[in-house]
Enzyme design. Structure first.
Site, PDB file in Angstrom:
ATOM      1  N   LYS A 137       0.814  -1.221   0.000  1.00  0.00           N
ATOM      2  CA  LYS A 137       0.000   0.000   0.000  1.00  0.00           C
ATOM      3  C   LYS A 137       0.849   1.273   0.000  1.00  0.00           C
ATOM      4  O   LYS A 137       0.613   2.194  -0.774  1.00  0.00           O
ATOM      5  CB  LYS A 137      -0.921   0.008   1.237  1.00  0.00           C
ATOM      6  CG  LYS A 137      -1.832  -1.182   1.352  1.00  0.00           C
ATOM      7  CD  LYS A 137      -2.697  -1.106   2.595  1.00  0.00           C
ATOM      8  CE  LYS A 137      -1.945  -1.311   3.875  1.00  0.00           C
ATOM      9  NZ  LYS A 137      -1.404  -2.694   4.023  1.00  0.00           N
ATOM     10  N   THR A 138       1.828   1.315   0.893  1.00  0.00           N
ATOM     11  CA  THR A 138       2.615   2.531   1.057  1.00  0.00           C
ATOM     12  C   THR A 138       3.470   2.818  -0.176  1.00  0.00           C
ATOM     13  O   THR A 138       3.596   3.970  -0.605  1.00  0.00           O
ATOM     14  CB  THR A 138       3.499   2.422   2.314  1.00  0.00           C
ATOM     15  OG1 THR A 138       2.652   2.165   3.450  1.00  0.00           O
ATOM     16  CG2 THR A 138       4.273   3.704   2.556  1.00  0.00           C
TER      17      THR A 138
ATOM     18  N   GLU B 283      -0.047   6.138   6.997  1.00  0.00           N
ATOM     19  CA  GLU B 283      -0.372   5.702   8.350  1.00  0.00           C
ATOM     20  C   GLU B 283       0.881   5.702   9.220  1.00  0.00           C
ATOM     21  O   GLU B 283       1.926   5.184   8.835  1.00  0.00           O
ATOM     22  CB  GLU B 283      -0.975   4.293   8.327  1.00  0.00           C
ATOM     23  CG  GLU B 283      -1.378   3.811   9.693  1.00  0.00           C
ATOM     24  CD  GLU B 283      -2.260   2.583   9.646  1.00  0.00           C
ATOM     25  OE1 GLU B 283      -2.909   2.289  10.660  1.00  0.00           O
ATOM     26  OE2 GLU B 283      -2.289   1.920   8.593  1.00  0.00           O
TER      27      GLU B 283
ATOM     28  N   TYR C 174       1.609  -8.240  19.159  1.00  0.00           N
ATOM     29  CA  TYR C 174       2.035  -9.466  18.483  1.00  0.00           C
ATOM     30  C   TYR C 174       2.605 -10.484  19.461  1.00  0.00           C
ATOM     31  O   TYR C 174       2.693 -11.676  19.154  1.00  0.00           O
ATOM     32  CB  TYR C 174       3.050  -9.148  17.376  1.00  0.00           C
ATOM     33  CG  TYR C 174       2.386  -8.525  16.161  1.00  0.00           C
ATOM     34  CD1 TYR C 174       1.381  -9.200  15.479  1.00  0.00           C
ATOM     35  CD2 TYR C 174       2.738  -7.261  15.710  1.00  0.00           C
ATOM     36  CE1 TYR C 174       0.755  -8.633  14.380  1.00  0.00           C
ATOM     37  CE2 TYR C 174       2.116  -6.682  14.613  1.00  0.00           C
ATOM     38  CZ  TYR C 174       1.132  -7.382  13.952  1.00  0.00           C
ATOM     39  OH  TYR C 174       0.505  -6.825  12.866  1.00  0.00           O
TER      40      TYR C 174
ATOM     41  N   ASP D  12      -2.724   5.899   2.276  1.00  0.00           N
ATOM     42  CA  ASP D  12      -2.440   4.457   2.232  1.00  0.00           C
ATOM     43  C   ASP D  12      -3.258   3.677   3.253  1.00  0.00           C
ATOM     44  O   ASP D  12      -2.914   2.555   3.613  1.00  0.00           O
ATOM     45  CB  ASP D  12      -0.940   4.180   2.402  1.00  0.00           C
ATOM     46  CG  ASP D  12      -0.437   4.400   3.828  1.00  0.00           C
ATOM     47  OD1 ASP D  12      -1.146   5.065   4.626  1.00  0.00           O
ATOM     48  OD2 ASP D  12       0.671   3.927   4.151  1.00  0.00           O
TER      49      ASP D  12
ATOM     50  N   GLU E  14       6.594  -8.030  13.233  1.00  0.00           N
ATOM     51  CA  GLU E  14       5.678  -8.633  12.263  1.00  0.00           C
ATOM     52  C   GLU E  14       6.038 -10.066  11.899  1.00  0.00           C
ATOM     53  O   GLU E  14       5.231 -10.775  11.282  1.00  0.00           O
ATOM     54  CB  GLU E  14       5.650  -7.810  10.966  1.00  0.00           C
ATOM     55  CG  GLU E  14       4.977  -6.463  11.084  1.00  0.00           C
ATOM     56  CD  GLU E  14       4.929  -5.727   9.759  1.00  0.00           C
ATOM     57  OE1 GLU E  14       4.103  -4.802   9.635  1.00  0.00           O
ATOM     58  OE2 GLU E  14       5.713  -6.070   8.846  1.00  0.00           O
TER      59      GLU E  14
END
Length: 210
Positions: free
Chosen positions: A16-17, A34, A46, A85, A146
């Site tokens: 997206k970015t 964002e 996480y 985004d 992540e």
């Protein structure tokens, strides 16, 4: 450009970015990105989703609302187009996946109060990539928190996104981003630009990349 507010969405790692940066340059558009890195609950989430999901989603909603409200209410005489985004509704979609039912109902009430104060985008660009591709992208960008994201979580988010788009009949440029390389392949970016120039009705319009 017929659209004044263009939003790009997709799953974690969909690109997206990258696409937002490229479109903003091509269209001489204001760029809204964002600011996820400022969320202190993200790494903790996480590690322990159950404990940190609610503060994580509240923080994201507050930050996204403030950012969009400030940017969209400030007119720029040199840049009439805005590219973002993220879609503010992603707050609700992620909360639906991450929160237990009672917390989600409370969250939804707060979301409904503030969502009506924002401008809705003129068109949505949705990048759809298979989970194995998302995992490769996540690994490549190497954000430590992540790396533990599992396939089931990505599958659930994917289903939540596509279900919302179809149910609400959003005007959407739906891109099969399985082999997307917007940075290195000019033809891929051109597909998006051509789609933005086309006369599209409401609903989903599907495009594949060469």
């Amino acid at each position: 450009m017929k659209y004044r507010f263009i939003t790009i969405e997709g799953n974690i790692g969909a690109g997206k970015t990258t696409l937002a940066h490229l479109l903003s340059r091509k269209l001489n558009a204001r760029l809204i990105l964002e600011e996820f890195a400022d969320n202190p609950f993200l790494p903790k989430f996480y590690e322990n989703q159950k404990q940190y999901a609610f503060p994580l989603e509240l923080f994201f909603m507050a930050e996204r609302f403030k950012q969009l409200k400030d940017m969209l209410q400030t007119k720029d005489m040199f840049q009439s187009v805005t590219v973002s985004d993220y879609l503010f509704t992603k707050c609700l979609l992620f909360a639906k996946v991450n929160l237990p039912e009672e917390e989600f109902r409370l969250y939804q009430k707060l979301f409904d109060i503030i969502h009506q104060q924002l401008i809705f985008p003129d068109i949505l660009i949705y990048l759809h990539a298979p989970v194995h591709q998302l995992k490769q992208n996540i690994k490549k960008r190497n954000r430590s928190y992540e790396q533990s994201i599992n396939d089931d979580y990505l599958f659930t988010l994917q289903e939540t996104y596509t279900s919302y788009i179809k149910q609400h009949n959003l005007k959407t440029i739906f891109i099969d981003a399985s082999n997307a390389d917007f940075l290195a392949n000019e033809k891929h970016l051109q597909v998006v630009l051509d789609a933005l120039d086309a006369d599209l009705s409401d609903g989903q319009h599907y495009f594949t990349l060469p």
